[in-house]
Enzyme design. Structure first.
Site, short mmCIF file in Angstrom:
data_model
loop_
_atom_site.label_atom_id
_atom_site.label_comp_id
_atom_site.label_asym_id
_atom_site.label_seq_id
_atom_site.Cartn_x
_atom_site.Cartn_y
_atom_site.Cartn_z
N CYS A 148 -65.00 38.66 -75.67
CA CYS A 148 -64.22 39.64 -74.90
C CYS A 148 -64.99 40.94 -74.73
CB CYS A 148 -62.88 39.91 -75.59
SG CYS A 148 -61.95 41.14 -74.67
N ARG A 176 -49.37 35.40 -62.80
CA ARG A 176 -50.19 34.58 -63.70
C ARG A 176 -49.43 33.33 -64.15
NH1 ARG A 176 -54.11 37.56 -66.39
NH2 ARG A 176 -55.00 39.15 -65.03
N LYS A 219 -52.10 42.72 -62.53
CA LYS A 219 -51.56 41.42 -62.98
C LYS A 219 -50.04 41.47 -63.05
CE LYS A 219 -53.97 41.73 -66.85
NZ LYS A 219 -54.50 41.70 -68.23
N CYS A 237 -55.86 37.65 -81.02
CA CYS A 237 -56.48 37.47 -79.71
C CYS A 237 -57.93 37.02 -79.90
CB CYS A 237 -56.42 38.77 -78.93
SG CYS A 237 -57.56 40.01 -79.57
N ARG A 290 -59.98 29.91 -67.35
CA ARG A 290 -58.59 29.77 -67.85
C ARG A 290 -57.78 28.89 -66.90
NH1 ARG A 290 -55.92 35.50 -68.36
NH2 ARG A 290 -57.33 35.74 -70.13
N LYS A 318 -46.69 39.13 -64.72
CA LYS A 318 -46.42 38.02 -65.65
C LYS A 318 -44.93 37.68 -65.73
CE LYS A 318 -50.48 39.03 -68.43
NZ LYS A 318 -51.01 39.38 -69.76
N CYS A 358 -53.37 41.54 -76.27
CA CYS A 358 -53.30 40.15 -75.83
C CYS A 358 -52.58 39.23 -76.82
CB CYS A 358 -54.70 39.62 -75.54
SG CYS A 358 -55.52 40.54 -74.23
N CYS A 397 -58.25 45.20 -79.54
CA CYS A 397 -58.19 46.49 -78.83
C CYS A 397 -56.73 46.70 -78.42
CB CYS A 397 -59.13 46.46 -77.62
SG CYS A 397 -58.43 45.69 -76.14
FE1 SRM Z 1 -55.32 39.55 -72.21
C1 SRM Z 1 -57.69 41.41 -70.70
C2 SRM Z 1 -57.62 37.43 -73.34
C3 SRM Z 1 -52.86 37.41 -73.07
C4 SRM Z 1 -53.02 42.08 -71.93
N1 SRM Z 1 -57.31 39.41 -71.98
C5 SRM Z 1 -58.11 40.26 -71.28
C6 SRM Z 1 -59.54 39.72 -71.18
C7 SRM Z 1 -59.63 38.90 -69.93
C8 SRM Z 1 -60.66 40.77 -71.30
C9 SRM Z 1 -61.22 41.38 -70.04
O1 SRM Z 1 -60.44 41.87 -69.19
O2 SRM Z 1 -62.42 41.41 -69.93
C10 SRM Z 1 -59.55 38.84 -72.45
C11 SRM Z 1 -60.54 37.67 -72.44
C12 SRM Z 1 -61.00 37.38 -73.84
C13 SRM Z 1 -61.79 36.14 -73.98
O3 SRM Z 1 -62.98 36.25 -74.34
O4 SRM Z 1 -61.27 35.07 -73.75
C14 SRM Z 1 -58.08 38.52 -72.59
N2 SRM Z 1 -55.27 37.72 -72.93
C15 SRM Z 1 -56.32 37.04 -73.43
C16 SRM Z 1 -55.90 35.79 -74.16
C17 SRM Z 1 -56.88 34.63 -74.04
C18 SRM Z 1 -55.64 36.16 -75.62
C19 SRM Z 1 -55.41 35.02 -76.57
O5 SRM Z 1 -55.91 35.17 -77.66
O6 SRM Z 1 -54.74 34.05 -76.26
C20 SRM Z 1 -54.54 35.56 -73.47
C21 SRM Z 1 -54.65 34.74 -72.22
C22 SRM Z 1 -53.32 34.52 -71.61
C23 SRM Z 1 -53.28 33.56 -70.46
O7 SRM Z 1 -53.38 32.35 -70.70
O8 SRM Z 1 -53.09 34.01 -69.33
C24 SRM Z 1 -54.17 36.98 -73.11
N3 SRM Z 1 -53.29 39.69 -72.37
C25 SRM Z 1 -52.47 38.72 -72.86
C26 SRM Z 1 -51.19 39.26 -73.17
C27 SRM Z 1 -50.04 38.50 -73.79
C28 SRM Z 1 -49.09 37.97 -72.78
O9 SRM Z 1 -49.34 38.07 -71.56
O10 SRM Z 1 -48.06 37.44 -73.17
C29 SRM Z 1 -51.25 40.61 -72.85
C30 SRM Z 1 -50.13 41.64 -73.07
C31 SRM Z 1 -49.03 41.53 -72.10
C32 SRM Z 1 -49.30 42.37 -70.90
O11 SRM Z 1 -50.01 41.92 -70.00
O12 SRM Z 1 -48.81 43.50 -70.85
C33 SRM Z 1 -52.57 40.86 -72.34
N4 SRM Z 1 -55.34 41.41 -71.39
C34 SRM Z 1 -54.32 42.31 -71.44
C35 SRM Z 1 -54.77 43.56 -70.88
C36 SRM Z 1 -53.92 44.84 -70.74
C37 SRM Z 1 -53.11 44.81 -69.51
C38 SRM Z 1 -52.38 46.10 -69.26
O13 SRM Z 1 -51.45 46.11 -68.50
O14 SRM Z 1 -52.72 47.13 -69.80
C39 SRM Z 1 -56.12 43.37 -70.53
C40 SRM Z 1 -57.06 44.42 -69.90
C41 SRM Z 1 -56.83 44.59 -68.45
O15 SRM Z 1 -56.09 43.87 -67.79
O16 SRM Z 1 -57.45 45.51 -67.92
C42 SRM Z 1 -56.45 42.02 -70.87
FE1 SF4 Z 2 -59.97 41.40 -75.72
FE2 SF4 Z 2 -58.43 43.43 -76.35
FE3 SF4 Z 2 -57.37 41.27 -75.25
FE4 SF4 Z 2 -58.22 41.16 -77.72
S1 SF4 Z 2 -56.56 42.47 -76.99
S2 SF4 Z 2 -58.67 39.63 -76.11
S3 SF4 Z 2 -59.95 42.49 -77.68
S4 SF4 Z 2 -58.76 42.63 -74.26
#
Ligand code: SRM
Ligand code: SF4
Length: 563
Positions: free
Chosen positions: A433, A142, A206, A427, A73, A208, A476, A472
């Site tokens: 993922c 981030r 993390k 997402c 990323r 943000k 995201c 899930c």
């Molecule tokens: Fe996310 C984890 C993809 C935006 C909340 N996110 C992941 C992981 C890395 C899975 C993992 O931990 O193994 C995913 C990788 C999937 C893949 O195969 O690429 C993933 N997140 C994404 C992306 C690519 C989704 C998308 O379709 O665009 C986004 C990448 C953003 C970036 O460029 O940095 C992405 N993730 C978000 C957002 C939206 C935002 O930030 O505006 C959220 C919700 C906001 C937040 O953080 O509260 C988000 N991602 C999570 C979480 C839950 C965090 C939490 O506090 O509970 C995880 C899981 C974790 O961190 O343990 C996670």
């Molecule tokens: Fe993966 Fe869940 Fe984030 Fe979708 S919402 S990219 S399934 S961690």
């Protein structure tokens, strides 16, 4: 509840400022994976180890190790790249990744499918294009988001510049990235390494940041740990209202985890921005939960301390009192598609990129089309927080050529798609993922088609309803801010969430738990019938559901501070 630091804390602490045993892991040619502890460290360098989940079972039966590869990323504050950088990223996608570019919900690029042996060469190629991946993932600040819709261009450019500088300011200090990936040799006699801002265990989780430029809230500013809302007075940037403690992530069946919108705590001038950002970040560094990662985000720290105590702590650390909140109005959290003229007579074309995936498919040669556009384009590309793309700063005379390329490569979805499809987010989910419980990106086209059919049956085909799918509950695609959202529970089964507004100020609420597609469509069909028959003039679907008490009125940002 244990107060012992979690295992990840120990890994960070032993990592020697993010080196871990990555060198050894990369050198081990017996496996496509890296050592387990290094999977936590490599995130800070912008990469995740993954495996192809479509092939998991087959490979297990064949007694082969999982089909490991790496996601990478970028750190691209505000999502801006030049045409030259676009061409470099395109070449990397073809040479090292799965022939696609993935635009994320945070204005970054993702590459999927990079194998371990080529990881270093891929990161070197990204860096050669003057883009890096430092702290794109991991327990650090981030990629910083900025409204992409350049309606108020002069102020927008200024806000973008603050965001870019803040991103740099909060970048970790460690030289591990340069040493490991770019072969930088540690300087003899150099100062001992330190992380003045983060310390050796970095943040508990993390972190943000987003900048919104009203009336647009395309960044979903209240979903962030730290949000800045630009206050524009007499056409000038007066400063920012500050919001803290937003976040989307939750776990199924664990009521102690939940999505939350940020709390507005005060106003800062642009000159106070860095100081207040550092104060919030270090308060979270020192006060956040380092024992339970599920409860480690800033939203839980604030809940534990209380909002007033947290604000006081921020003010003490900053050395000044936050100003009174200023009036603002957010009108929209989607993108504005098609051509728009900027303040200086240049033009911006926002294209719809479904689920952010840019690839070549029959009749939709998007990767090739954008490469051809990059060759002739003299402005820049801007990624939106909604997984879309702006071809920005185009001379009036160059529009025709770009339009022709857009049309011939099927990039003109913004002219053809229904509002539902234009605004939908999904997402990544399967197959890459590791946390996905259900499909999202791959499911979006067929689900959208089925919902479109239902809407058309009720004469609602032009209703601009916001649909978001996540595989899930981590959220995201920021699903808890969708008027309709599907949150994955198991293969083919989702929680149906309903009732957010369309400007990112009200969360949705659970309507039906763990249901399949037939039940989802059945529920929506009845609600669409009701909406078509009894909605008020210009009433949005989410507002209608709340007014009719079909879903409980969920938490929203207090309206009294919003002019
Ligand atoms: Fe996310 C984890 C993809 C935006 C909340 N996110 C992941 C992981 C890395 C899975 C993992 O931990 O193994 C995913 C990788 C999937 C893949 O195969 O690429 C993933 N997140 C994404 C992306 C690519 C989704 C998308 O379709 O665009 C986004 C990448 C953003 C970036 O460029 O940095 C992405 N993730 C978000 C957002 C939206 C935002 O930030 O505006 C959220 C919700 C906001 C937040 O953080 O509260 C988000 N991602 C999570 C979480 C839950 C965090 C939490 O506090 O509970 C995880 C899981 C974790 O961190 O343990 C996670
Ligand atoms: Fe993966 Fe869940 Fe984030 Fe979708 S919402 S990219 S399934 S961690």
């Amino acid at each position: 509840m244990s107060t012992e630091p979690s295992h990840v804390e120990t890994i960070k602490q032993r990592s020697r400022f993010l080196r871990g045993s990555l060198l050894e892991s990369l050198a081990d040619s017996h496996t496509g994976a890296i050592r387990e502890d290094d999977t936590a460290i490599i995130k800070f360098h912008g990469s995740y180890q993954q495996d192809n989940r479509d092939l998991r079972e087959e490979r297990r039966q064949q007694k082969l190790e999982p089909d490991y590869s790496f996601m990478i990323r970028t750190r691209t504050p505000g999502g801006v790249v030049t045409p030259e950088q676009w061409l470099a990223l395109d070449a990397i996608a073809i040479r090292f990744a799965n022939h696609s570019l993935r635009l994320t919900t945070r204005q970054a690029f993702q590459f999927h499918g990079v194998i371990k042996r080529e990881l270093k060469a891929t990161l070197q190629a990204i860096n050669a294009s003057l883009i890096d991946t430092v702290s794109a993932c991991g327990d650090v600040n981030r990629n910083v988001m900025v409204s992409a819709n350049p309606l108020l261009s002069r102020v927008h450019a200024e806000v973008h510049d603050w965001a870019r500088r803040l991103s740099l300011h909060l970048k970790p200090n460690s030289r591990a990235y340069s040493e490991l990936w770019l072969d930088e040799v540690p300087l003899a006699g150099a100062e001992p390494e330190s992380e003045p801002l983060y310390g050796e265990t970095y943040l508990p989780r993390k972190f943000k940041i987003a900048f919104a430029v009203p009336p647009d809230n395309d960044v979903d500013v209240f979903a962030h740990d730290l949000g800045f809302i630009a206050i524009i007075e007499d056409g000038k940037l007066a400063g920012f209202n500050v919001s803290v403690g937003g976040g989307m992530g939750a776990s199924h069946g664990d009521a102690s985890t939940y999505p939350l919108l940020g709390h507005l705590i005060g106003f800062v001038t642009p000159q106070q921005l860095f100081v207040v950002a550092e104060a919030v970040l270090t308060a979270q560094r020192d006060r956040g939960n380092r024992a339970a990662r599920k409860h480690a985000r800033l939203k839980y720290t604030i809940e534990k301390l209380g909002l007033d105590a947290f604000r006081s702590e921020v003010e003490t650390r900053a050395g000044f009192t936050l100003g009174d909140l200023r009036d603002f109005r957010l009108e929209h959290n989607g993108d504005r598609f098609g051509w728009r003229e900027g303040h200086d007579g240049r033009w911006h074309l926002t294209l719809r990129i479904e689920a952010g995936r840019i690839a070549d498919r029959p009749g939709a040669t998007h990767l090739t089309g954008l490469r051809e556009i990059a060759i002739v384009h003299h402005g820049e590309f801007r990624l939106t927080p909604n997984q879309n793309l702006v071809i920005a700063n185009v001379e009036a005379g160059a529009r025709e050529e770009i339009d022709a390329l857009v049309q011939s490569h099927g990039l003109d979805l913004h002219r053809r798609a229904t509002p539902l499809r234009l605004n939908a987010l999904a997402c990544v989910a399967l197959p890459t993922c590791g946390l996905a419980m259900a499909e999202a990106e791959r499911y979006l086209p067929e689900l959208a088609q089925r919902i479109e059919n239902l809407l058309a049956a009720h004469g609602l085909q032009n209703a601009p309803i916001h649909l978001r799918i996540s595989g899930c509950p981590n959220g995201c695609s920021r699903p808890y801010l969708g008027e309709i959202a599907l949150v994955g529970k198991a293969p083919g089964r989702y929680n149906l969430m309903l009732g957010a507004d369309r400007c990112g100020q009200r969360l949705n609420a659970l309507y039906r738990e763990n249901i399949d597609e037939a039940a989802i469509l059945h529920a929506l069909d009845a609600l669409f019938a009701d909406y078509a028959a009894t909605r008020e003039a210009d009433e949005a679907f989410g507002d209608f559901l709340v007014r009719r008490k079909i879903v409980a009125a969920p938490r929203q940002i207090p309206l009294e501070v919003i002019a």
